[in-house]
Scaffold this motif. Structure first.
Motif, mmCIF file in Angstrom:
data_model
loop_
_atom_site.group_PDB
_atom_site.id
_atom_site.type_symbol
_atom_site.label_atom_id
_atom_site.label_comp_id
_atom_site.label_asym_id
_atom_site.label_seq_id
_atom_site.Cartn_x
_atom_site.Cartn_y
_atom_site.Cartn_z
ATOM 1 N N ASP A 1 1.271 22.407 -2.784
ATOM 2 C CA ASP A 1 1.836 21.566 -1.649
ATOM 3 C C ASP A 1 2.784 20.345 -2.579
ATOM 4 N N ILE A 2 2.524 19.848 -3.530
ATOM 5 C CA ILE A 2 3.415 18.976 -4.139
ATOM 6 C C ILE A 2 4.725 19.388 -4.436
ATOM 7 N N GLY A 3 4.795 20.889 -4.909
ATOM 8 C CA GLY A 3 6.185 21.540 -5.222
ATOM 9 C C GLY A 3 6.858 21.650 -4.049
ATOM 10 N N GLU A 4 6.377 21.984 -2.908
ATOM 11 C CA GLU A 4 7.022 21.933 -1.608
ATOM 12 C C GLU A 4 7.375 20.813 -1.080
ATOM 13 N N THR B 1 0.909 -1.253 0.128
ATOM 14 C CA THR B 1 0.043 -0.095 -0.008
ATOM 15 C C THR B 1 0.965 1.148 0.199
ATOM 16 N N ASN B 2 0.122 2.416 -0.168
ATOM 17 C CA ASN B 2 1.049 3.512 0.093
ATOM 18 C C ASN B 2 0.212 4.682 0.703
ATOM 19 N N ILE B 3 0.860 5.437 1.512
ATOM 20 C CA ILE B 3 0.322 6.630 2.110
ATOM 21 C C ILE B 3 0.613 8.045 1.052
ATOM 22 N N ALA B 4 -0.505 8.455 1.066
ATOM 23 C CA ALA B 4 -0.745 9.838 0.179
ATOM 24 C C ALA B 4 -0.310 10.880 1.188
ATOM 25 N N LEU B 5 0.694 11.743 0.842
ATOM 26 C CA LEU B 5 1.240 12.903 1.637
ATOM 27 C C LEU B 5 0.728 14.268 1.305
ATOM 28 N N VAL B 6 0.345 14.251 -0.176
ATOM 29 C CA VAL B 6 -0.455 15.139 -0.779
ATOM 30 C C VAL B 6 -1.697 14.253 -1.418
ATOM 31 N N LYS B 7 -2.669 14.364 -1.251
ATOM 32 C CA LYS B 7 -3.672 13.354 -1.490
ATOM 33 C C LYS B 7 -4.347 13.307 -2.827
ATOM 34 N N TYR B 8 -5.050 12.275 -3.297
ATOM 35 C CA TYR B 8 -5.707 12.385 -4.480
ATOM 36 C C TYR B 8 -7.166 12.161 -3.897
ATOM 37 N N TRP B 9 -7.965 13.289 -4.136
ATOM 38 C CA TRP B 9 -9.326 13.263 -3.746
ATOM 39 C C TRP B 9 -10.500 14.020 -4.923
ATOM 40 N N GLY B 10 -10.801 13.207 -6.002
ATOM 41 C CA GLY B 10 -11.802 13.831 -6.765
ATOM 42 C C GLY B 10 -11.093 13.471 -8.342
ATOM 43 N N LYS B 11 -12.145 13.225 -9.113
ATOM 44 C CA LYS B 11 -11.924 12.618 -10.436
ATOM 45 C C LYS B 11 -12.599 13.819 -11.460
ATOM 46 N N PRO C 1 -7.669 11.928 -12.279
ATOM 47 C CA PRO C 1 -7.751 12.771 -11.186
ATOM 48 C C PRO C 1 -7.701 14.244 -11.346
ATOM 49 N N MET C 2 -8.350 14.976 -10.559
ATOM 50 C CA MET C 2 -8.491 16.461 -10.430
ATOM 51 C C MET C 2 -7.151 17.167 -10.020
ATOM 52 N N ASN C 3 -6.152 16.372 -9.397
ATOM 53 C CA ASN C 3 -4.961 16.958 -8.880
ATOM 54 C C ASN C 3 -3.846 15.929 -8.773
ATOM 55 N N SER C 4 -2.465 16.255 -8.942
ATOM 56 C CA SER C 4 -1.502 15.313 -8.886
ATOM 57 C C SER C 4 -1.449 15.048 -7.598
ATOM 58 N N SER C 5 -0.836 13.751 -7.256
ATOM 59 C CA SER C 5 -0.818 13.628 -5.789
ATOM 60 C C SER C 5 0.794 12.845 -5.471
ATOM 61 N N TYR D 1 5.308 1.356 -7.881
ATOM 62 C CA TYR D 1 6.774 1.796 -7.495
ATOM 63 C C TYR D 1 6.859 2.043 -5.838
ATOM 64 N N GLY D 2 8.138 1.925 -5.498
ATOM 65 C CA GLY D 2 8.371 1.899 -4.216
ATOM 66 C C GLY D 2 9.007 3.283 -3.745
ATOM 67 N N GLY D 3 8.997 3.748 -2.435
ATOM 68 C CA GLY D 3 9.493 4.859 -1.950
ATOM 69 C C GLY D 3 8.487 5.999 -2.186
ATOM 70 N N PHE D 4 9.078 7.295 -2.539
ATOM 71 C CA PHE D 4 8.346 8.250 -2.654
ATOM 72 C C PHE D 4 7.955 8.366 -4.249
ATOM 73 N N VAL D 5 6.717 8.515 -4.399
ATOM 74 C CA VAL D 5 6.063 8.299 -5.876
ATOM 75 C C VAL D 5 5.159 9.303 -6.152
ATOM 76 N N GLU D 6 5.284 10.040 -7.323
ATOM 77 C CA GLU D 6 4.181 10.976 -7.779
ATOM 78 C C GLU D 6 3.355 10.457 -8.813
ATOM 79 N N TRP D 7 1.933 10.687 -8.582
ATOM 80 C CA TRP D 7 1.046 10.464 -9.693
ATOM 81 C C TRP D 7 0.831 11.612 -10.462
ATOM 82 N N LYS D 8 1.393 11.743 -11.552
ATOM 83 C CA LYS D 8 0.994 12.799 -12.510
ATOM 84 C C LYS D 8 -0.246 12.982 -12.976
ATOM 85 N N MET D 9 -1.108 13.893 -12.742
ATOM 86 C CA MET D 9 -2.444 13.624 -13.184
ATOM 87 C C MET D 9 -2.741 13.628 -14.507
ATOM 88 N N GLY D 10 -1.922 14.492 -15.402
ATOM 89 C CA GLY D 10 -2.057 14.111 -16.863
ATOM 90 C C GLY D 10 -3.264 14.810 -17.297
#
Ligand code: ADP
Ligand code: DP6
Ligand code: CO
Length: 320
Positions: free
Chosen positions: A210-213, A9-19, A27-31, A142-151
């Protein structure tokens, strides 16, 4: 051929919440998330000529296979086959309790099913496939820190590794208050929010910041900055739920107790931060060196058996 895959599993630090697109799960935003070692799903898939329908078992119990069939139809189309499959899955994570079972589930299913169908997908295409089962699953490839690019659509919405090998003693301590299945699925919760929360546009805007920071904080190994961004992002997500119509929330009384204890620890000088997904269970982000002290404090309200520790974990892989 039978194939078995494991995904964490993964824990989102910046979350996906909306399609933006429910069918394709765009998604509406990258996470941005951290894959975890302690929680995972093992899934085996075998396509068999003699079957007249897909069969699915979860933790040894036979289940309705409709969602699995919908997902396998994507795989069958890619592979040019029409055979049904036997799918057996085991969750080493509570199901539907806001501990991201859908993330490990569909990442494992994407890898096992595509391999069993004779496909060798690139990680990018595996991530795109896993996304069609559950959005958060695209990051568990992927393992570690992972970004879902919304596209913008099916072809360019997928996860990319941000830092696969994590050379940092970051930990996540899950406080399992309640592992019952939640009443409002992530899917339904986020749909209500997108349709009705007046704060939704502000959420999308701040997630980009938030993602940038957060990326800067990870690169600088600035734990306090990472924790602050993650905690604030989680609270913004839960504020969307409170501002939806009809409004809803995933909190239980003990959720607030746990949050309070974390704040007290922080006031006492121990860096730790909370985040919550679509469920009542609180996840405490911390550093390995502080785990014992944090557990001791949490013992004021929780049993040691309720505290599950996870470190950064690996990406999805085949076991057999
Ligand atoms: P969670 O917080 O656990 O991710 P979700 O609300 O996202 O909860 O929903 C979980 C979804 O994933 C449900 O549709 C559930 O049936 C499905 N699921 C959970 N575990 C598995 C599994 N091992 N294999 C297939 N589907 C699964
Ligand atoms: C709060 O990926 O479970 O955990 O795409 O509808 O299956 P679906 O939703 P899901 O949503 C996860 C929501 C979250 C935040 C996150 O993991 O980014
Ligand atoms: Co989920």
């Amino acid at each position: 051929m039978k194939k078995t895959a494991r995904a964490h599993t993964n824990i989102a630090l910046v979350k996906y919440w909306g399609k933006k697109d429910k069918e394709l799960i765009i998604p509406m935003n990258s996470s941005l998330s951290l894959t975890l070692d302690h929680f995972y799903t093992d899934t085996s898939v075998e396509f068999k000529e003699e079957l007249t329908a897909d069969n699915f078992s979860l933790n040894g119990v036979s289940k309705d296979a409709q969602q699995i069939t919908n997902f396998l139809n994507l795989v069958r189309k890619l592979a040019g086959i029409t055979t049904y499959a036997q799918v057996d899955s085991t969750n080493h994570v509570p199901t539907k309790a806001g501990l991201a079972s859908s993330a490990s589930a569909y990442a494992a299913l994407a890898l096992a099913a595509s391999s069993a169908a004779g496909l060798t997908l690139s990680k990018k295409d595996l991530s795109r496939l896993a996304r069609r089962g559950s959005g958060s699953a695209c990051r568990s490839i992927y393992g570690g820190f992972v970004e879902w690019k919304m596209g913008t659509g099916d072809l360019d919405s997928y996860a990319v590794p941000f830092q696969e090998e994590v050379d940092w003693d970051i930990r996540m301590l899950a406080i399992v208050l309640n592992d019952a299945e939640k009443k409002i699925s992530s899917r339904r919760g986020m749909q209500t929010v997108v349709a009705t929360s007046p704060y939704y546009p502000a959420w999308v805007k701040t997630c980009h910041q938030d993602i940038g920071e957060l990326k800067e904080a990870i690169e600088a190994k600035d734990f306090e900055r990472l924790g602050t961004i993650a905690e604030e992002n989680a609270m913004k997500m839960h504020a969307l739920n409170l501002s939806a119509s009809p409004h809803f929330n995933y909190f239980q009384p003990e959720t607030l107790v746990a949050m309070q204890l974390v704040e007290e620890l922080r006031a006492a000088g121990i860096p730790c931060y909370y985040t919550l997904d679509a469920g009542p269970n609180v996840k405490v982000l911390c550093l390995e060196k502080d785990v014992a002290q944090i557990k001791a404090k949490l013992a004021e309200a929780f049993n040691q058996e309720q505290l599950l520790l996870a470190a950064p974990g690996p990406g999805a892989h085949l076991l057999a």
